[in-house]
Design an enzyme around this catalytic site. Structure first.
Site, PDB file in Angstrom:
ATOM      1  N   GLY A  46       0.757  -1.388   0.062  1.00  0.00           N
ATOM      2  CA  GLY A  46       0.015   0.093  -0.119  1.00  0.00           C
ATOM      3  C   GLY A  46       0.995   1.372  -0.178  1.00  0.00           C
ATOM      4  O   GLY A  46       1.112   1.656   1.004  1.00  0.00           O
ATOM      5  N   TYR A  47       1.527   1.667  -1.095  1.00  0.00           N
ATOM      6  CA  TYR A  47       2.148   2.944  -1.257  1.00  0.00           C
ATOM      7  C   TYR A  47       1.470   3.943  -2.193  1.00  0.00           C
ATOM      8  O   TYR A  47       1.043   5.014  -1.602  1.00  0.00           O
ATOM      9  CB  TYR A  47       3.157   2.557  -1.905  1.00  0.00           C
ATOM     10  CG  TYR A  47       4.545   1.913  -1.105  1.00  0.00           C
ATOM     11  CD1 TYR A  47       4.257   1.325  -0.101  1.00  0.00           C
ATOM     12  CD2 TYR A  47       5.799   2.085  -1.387  1.00  0.00           C
ATOM     13  CE1 TYR A  47       5.477   0.852   0.880  1.00  0.00           C
ATOM     14  CE2 TYR A  47       6.925   1.714  -0.710  1.00  0.00           C
ATOM     15  CZ  TYR A  47       6.746   0.774   0.387  1.00  0.00           C
ATOM     16  OH  TYR A  47       7.750   0.328   1.347  1.00  0.00           O
ATOM     17  N   SER A  48       1.295   3.447  -3.219  1.00  0.00           N
ATOM     18  CA  SER A  48       0.560   4.752  -4.317  1.00  0.00           C
ATOM     19  C   SER A  48      -0.736   5.084  -3.784  1.00  0.00           C
ATOM     20  O   SER A  48      -1.594   4.407  -3.428  1.00  0.00           O
ATOM     21  CB  SER A  48       0.646   4.253  -5.552  1.00  0.00           C
ATOM     22  OG  SER A  48       1.884   4.121  -6.150  1.00  0.00           O
TER      23      SER A  48
ATOM     24  N   SER B  94      -1.094  -3.858  -6.812  1.00  0.00           N
ATOM     25  CA  SER B  94      -1.012  -5.195  -7.364  1.00  0.00           C
ATOM     26  C   SER B  94      -1.445  -6.318  -6.584  1.00  0.00           C
ATOM     27  O   SER B  94      -1.044  -6.636  -5.354  1.00  0.00           O
ATOM     28  CB  SER B  94       0.424  -5.370  -7.901  1.00  0.00           C
ATOM     29  OG  SER B  94       0.919  -4.138  -8.721  1.00  0.00           O
TER      30      SER B  94
ATOM     31  N   GLU C 178      12.305  -3.787  -4.349  1.00  0.00           N
ATOM     32  CA  GLU C 178      11.226  -3.675  -5.495  1.00  0.00           C
ATOM     33  C   GLU C 178      12.010  -3.605  -6.648  1.00  0.00           C
ATOM     34  O   GLU C 178      11.783  -4.353  -7.765  1.00  0.00           O
ATOM     35  CB  GLU C 178      10.143  -2.634  -5.160  1.00  0.00           C
ATOM     36  CG  GLU C 178       9.039  -2.753  -6.291  1.00  0.00           C
ATOM     37  CD  GLU C 178       8.004  -1.977  -6.167  1.00  0.00           C
ATOM     38  OE1 GLU C 178       7.195  -1.632  -6.823  1.00  0.00           O
ATOM     39  OE2 GLU C 178       7.852  -1.143  -5.075  1.00  0.00           O
TER      40      GLU C 178
ATOM     41  N   GLU D 206      10.573   7.625 -17.299  1.00  0.00           N
ATOM     42  CA  GLU D 206      11.270   8.650 -17.201  1.00  0.00           C
ATOM     43  C   GLU D 206      11.622   9.271 -15.939  1.00  0.00           C
ATOM     44  O   GLU D 206      12.925   9.701 -15.886  1.00  0.00           O
ATOM     45  CB  GLU D 206       9.965   9.914 -17.339  1.00  0.00           C
ATOM     46  CG  GLU D 206       9.521   9.683 -18.961  1.00  0.00           C
ATOM     47  CD  GLU D 206       8.628   8.627 -19.351  1.00  0.00           C
ATOM     48  OE1 GLU D 206       8.155   7.626 -18.368  1.00  0.00           O
ATOM     49  OE2 GLU D 206       8.539   8.164 -20.493  1.00  0.00           O
TER      50      GLU D 206
END
Length: 395
Positions: free
Chosen positions: A126-128, A160, A243, A382
């Protein structure tokens, strides 16, 4: 670091024999085609690895690991890929496991590590958040301490395999004082806790991989915090290195190369096996060189992780090149299959073409589509170039 040649050959033979005796041919076939593995099959394979002592090869022996050096770990992953063994448990084995061993309390290790190894707990990350993707430090999910609990409110997205998970390691904001990074804590959340809800986020071609989670006054024990309060950013950075080390995904690329080589003897160009075509052989050689370079870079990163405790901005190099190598291999497979690959998306979404679309083509285009996701997830390509420019090239 290196194993002796004889020992290495014996170890490779041991892995080959284990796969021959324990890997279901149907699972091997799914892995070869790049098809997703059913949850039951993944759990069954993990149970066999655990019984052999290989369920968490990178962990310390105290917690069920192998104690292998980096060279032996690398050979293990390489041979497993070569023999069609599926990848399982990335969040459990390669992410939360190492983090808990490095930063967890004795109580956290004793409670969580055995369950991560057995998959009784299945973890997601649970990051983004909708407003905090590449700029992760701007996350807004809030955790306020009341007594012995944190009360968590907010949302996480692009999670995910969250639909398969029952636990989440999660970054939350516990302070708004000072720099954004200084107010973040690392929590372990049971997803069966009241107030947690989730909904699917589908890929544009229909696959369900991602999810969005909502936290509405969710109570999380303070004992579930890893590390000190407001010190979660350092833990998150360490986990992101793991990761991005994994995001090189050289083992997946190794599987794809094996598939491409096999197809080169089955698919014909101008009435002859593709492997006899000079242009194809030249392209195949380029893909092999790129993969070997990626594998060597990953090996160097593993050695640096052991020697220095981290790999720093080199993680961005691995992520950048890993995505590119996998995408080029997917493109090569699709090009070799030619028109047979075109119906793959329709077959994937509805199964309406079962028995009509060749097995080899079913997932070729889907895999190519899927690999557009990793070009963004975990920090876009990027962003990785910006990190390399700033921290490695000093520009």
């Amino acid at each position: 670091m290196n194993m002796q040649t004889g020992n290495e050959a014996a170890f490779r033979a041991e892995i080959a024999e284990f796969c021959q005796d324990n890997l279901d041919p149907a699972v091997r076939r799914q892995s070869d085609l790049g098809l997703p593995l059913a949850q039951e099959a993944a759990l069954n394979w993990q149970s066999k690895l655990v019984a052999r002592g290989w369920g968490a090869p990178s962990w310390s022996e105290e917690w069920g690991g192998t104690g292998w050096d980096m060279r032996k770990l690398f050979i293990f992953e390489e041979e497993m890929a070569a023999h069609g063994a599926p990848l399982v448990g990335t969040f459990n084995i390669k992410m939360i496991g190492p983090i808990l061993q490095a930063h967890g309390t004795p109580e956290q290790k004793a409670h969580y590590l055995p369950k991560a190894l057995s998959f009784e707990h299945q973890w997601c990350q649970g990051y983004s958040e909708p407003g905090a993707g590449s700029d992760l430090a701007s996350l807004q999910t809030r955790a306020e301490q009341i007594g012995d609990d944190y009360i968590v409110n907010g949302t996480k997205i692009w999670t995910s395999e969250g639909h398969l998970a029952n636990h989440m390691f999660c970054l939350v904001r516990t302070s708004r004082e000072g720099r954004q990074q200084a107010g973040i804590s690392f929590l372990l959340i049971d997803l069966d806790t009241p107030g947690v809800s989730r909904r699917p986020v589908h890929h544009f071609y229909g696959a369900h991989v991602f999810n969005q989670f909502f936290f509405d006054n969710v109570r999380v024990p303070v004992a579930n915090r890893v590390g000190e309060e407001n010190a979660g950013w350092g833990i998150a950075k360490a986990l992101l290195e793991h990761e991005r080390l994994f995001s090189a995904r050289h083992t997946e690329a190794r599987r794809k190369l094996g598939r491409l080589e096999r197809l080169s003897h089955e698919v014909q160009i101008d009435g002859r096996p593709a492997i006899q075509d000079a242009q194809f052989r030249d392209d195949l050689a380029k893909r092999k060189i790129e993969l070997r370079a990626l594998e060597n870079a990953t090996m160097r990163a593993l050695e640096r992780l052991v020697d220095d405790g981290g790999i720093g901005p080199f993680a961005s190099v691995l992520k950048l090149r890993g995505v590119e190598v996998n995408q080029r291999l997917d493109r090569a497979i699709v090009q070799l299959l030619g028109p047979d690959a075109l119906p793959a998306q329709a077959a994937w979404e509805g199964g309406a073409l079962d028995g009509i679309v060749p097995d080899e083509a079913r997932n070729a285009a889907e895999s190519r589509y899927w690999w557009r996701g990793p070009a963004i997830a975990g920090g876009s390509q990027e962003m990785q170039r910006s990190i390399i420019t700033k921290h490695i090239l000093n520009l």
